[in-house]
Scaffold this active site. Sequence first.
Site, PDB file in Angstrom:
ATOM      1  N   LYS A  52       0.859  -1.281  -0.285  1.00 55.05           N
ATOM      2  CA  LYS A  52       0.022  -0.034  -0.007  1.00 55.05           C
ATOM      3  C   LYS A  52       0.897   1.299  -0.121  1.00 55.05           C
ATOM      4  O   LYS A  52       0.681   2.312  -0.651  1.00 55.05           O
ATOM      5  CB  LYS A  52      -0.959  -0.011   1.232  1.00 55.05           C
ATOM      6  CG  LYS A  52      -2.081  -1.036   1.071  1.00 55.05           C
ATOM      7  CD  LYS A  52      -2.827  -1.177   2.290  1.00 55.05           C
ATOM      8  CE  LYS A  52      -3.897  -2.231   2.211  1.00 55.05           C
ATOM      9  NZ  LYS A  52      -4.674  -2.690   3.469  1.00 55.05           N
ATOM     10  N   GLN A  96      -4.482  -1.773   9.639  1.00 52.09           N
ATOM     11  CA  GLN A  96      -4.650  -3.140   9.227  1.00 52.09           C
ATOM     12  C   GLN A  96      -5.045  -3.836   9.988  1.00 52.09           C
ATOM     13  O   GLN A  96      -4.701  -4.265  11.219  1.00 52.09           O
ATOM     14  CB  GLN A  96      -3.076  -3.617   8.597  1.00 52.09           C
ATOM     15  CG  GLN A  96      -3.093  -4.589   7.842  1.00 52.09           C
ATOM     16  CD  GLN A  96      -3.622  -4.495   6.355  1.00 52.09           C
ATOM     17  OE1 GLN A  96      -3.630  -3.472   5.879  1.00 52.09           O
ATOM     18  NE2 GLN A  96      -4.082  -5.621   5.848  1.00 52.09           N
ATOM     19  N   ASP A 119     -10.732   3.001   4.420  1.00 47.48           N
ATOM     20  CA  ASP A 119     -11.127   1.650   4.606  1.00 47.48           C
ATOM     21  C   ASP A 119     -12.744   1.342   4.396  1.00 47.48           C
ATOM     22  O   ASP A 119     -13.339   0.247   3.981  1.00 47.48           O
ATOM     23  CB  ASP A 119     -10.717   0.767   5.789  1.00 47.48           C
ATOM     24  CG  ASP A 119      -9.529  -0.038   5.368  1.00 47.48           C
ATOM     25  OD1 ASP A 119      -8.941  -0.320   4.308  1.00 47.48           O
ATOM     26  OD2 ASP A 119      -8.695  -0.303   6.346  1.00 47.48           O
TER      27      ASP A 119
HETATM   28  N1  GUN Z   1      -7.065  -6.887   6.294  1.00 50.16           N
HETATM   29  C1  GUN Z   1      -7.291  -7.676   4.861  1.00 50.16           C
HETATM   30  N2  GUN Z   1      -8.108  -6.897   4.105  1.00 50.16           N
HETATM   31  C2  GUN Z   1      -7.895  -5.366   4.849  1.00 50.16           C
HETATM   32  C3  GUN Z   1      -8.357  -4.186   4.518  1.00 50.16           C
HETATM   33  O1  GUN Z   1      -8.817  -4.187   3.054  1.00 50.16           O
HETATM   34  N3  GUN Z   1      -8.006  -3.172   5.305  1.00 50.16           N
HETATM   35  C4  GUN Z   1      -7.655  -3.393   6.733  1.00 50.16           C
HETATM   36  N4  GUN Z   1      -7.225  -2.452   7.159  1.00 50.16           N
HETATM   37  N5  GUN Z   1      -7.019  -4.757   6.947  1.00 50.16           N
HETATM   38  C5  GUN Z   1      -7.262  -5.611   5.989  1.00 50.16           C
END
Ligand code: GUN
Length: 290
Positions: A52, A96, A119
């Site tokens: 990311k 995350q 998110d």
């Molecule tokens: N863990 C797995 N997918 C995601 C996501 O799209 N965002 C976040 N914050 N954690 C994740």
Amino acid sequence: MILLDGKKTSFEIKEEIAEEVTKLIARGGKKPHLAAVLVGNNGASITYVNAKVKDCEEVGFDSSLIKLSETISEKELLEEVEKLNSDDAIDGFIVQLPLPKHIDEQKVIMAIDPTKDVDGFHPQNLGKMALNLPTFLPATPMGIMDLLDRYNIETGGKHCVVVGRSHIVGLPASILMGRNSYPGNATVTLTHSRTSNLKEILQTADIIIAALGKPDFITADMVKDGVVIIDVGTTRVVDKSKKSGYKLKGDVDFAGVSKKASYITPVPGGVGPMTRVSLLKNTLITARTK
Ligand code: GUN
């Protein structure tokens, strides 16, 4: 069979985002700034978060990575969230998931300022999504919608079966596919671990969104000819021939199912890259509104 190439599509969208950033700066705006909070040493989470951050650099965003110890208390993590909420330099941020067991994930999500929740996990944003109001859509379901859109796949009146009801993928994907918009207007069946006749239901699906995290779970005998397959699974399985020691496996047996499918996402290179680009899209929205 047509491969739904998430890598190529996400690359195109990234180019569009980079152009938008250039225009934003030319108008006197500032670079969008995404922050990511990583708690602990979960291998998959580290890989995702690093990816990311790299994506941000590629499109001309600023990024910050906040690495916190596995042993951080819930209270300390909530304080970190509060700092990001009140930091005007940060346009949007993510925490995350998953978080260590001793931390209440929902509490942390609820603490995020909904206007910075790129998110789209905060209940306020999920509620807006359900009502078809403008908001941040969760990255994976949004990536799926973009993929269907970019390949002009008809969804109206189709039977879409979603497998898995996670708050991150299955549940929001089922809502989006049922909304009165495109992509959407599908008749949606949301299936999960307690569904008793999954095979029969899958056999009637025009579109399958598989997000249960069980490698090769959906096999050719479970699907009908012409089905559209969106495979969200990314389970790590041991593969000594790979440098990393593992390979990613989808929820769908690609070799068998691709022979019957009209469209299918590969794993890797399908939904994954689309998820990453969706986060960038949301961050660009936050920066534009400032
Ligand atoms: N863990 C797995 N997918 C995601 C996501 O799209 N965002 C976040 N914050 N954690 C994740």
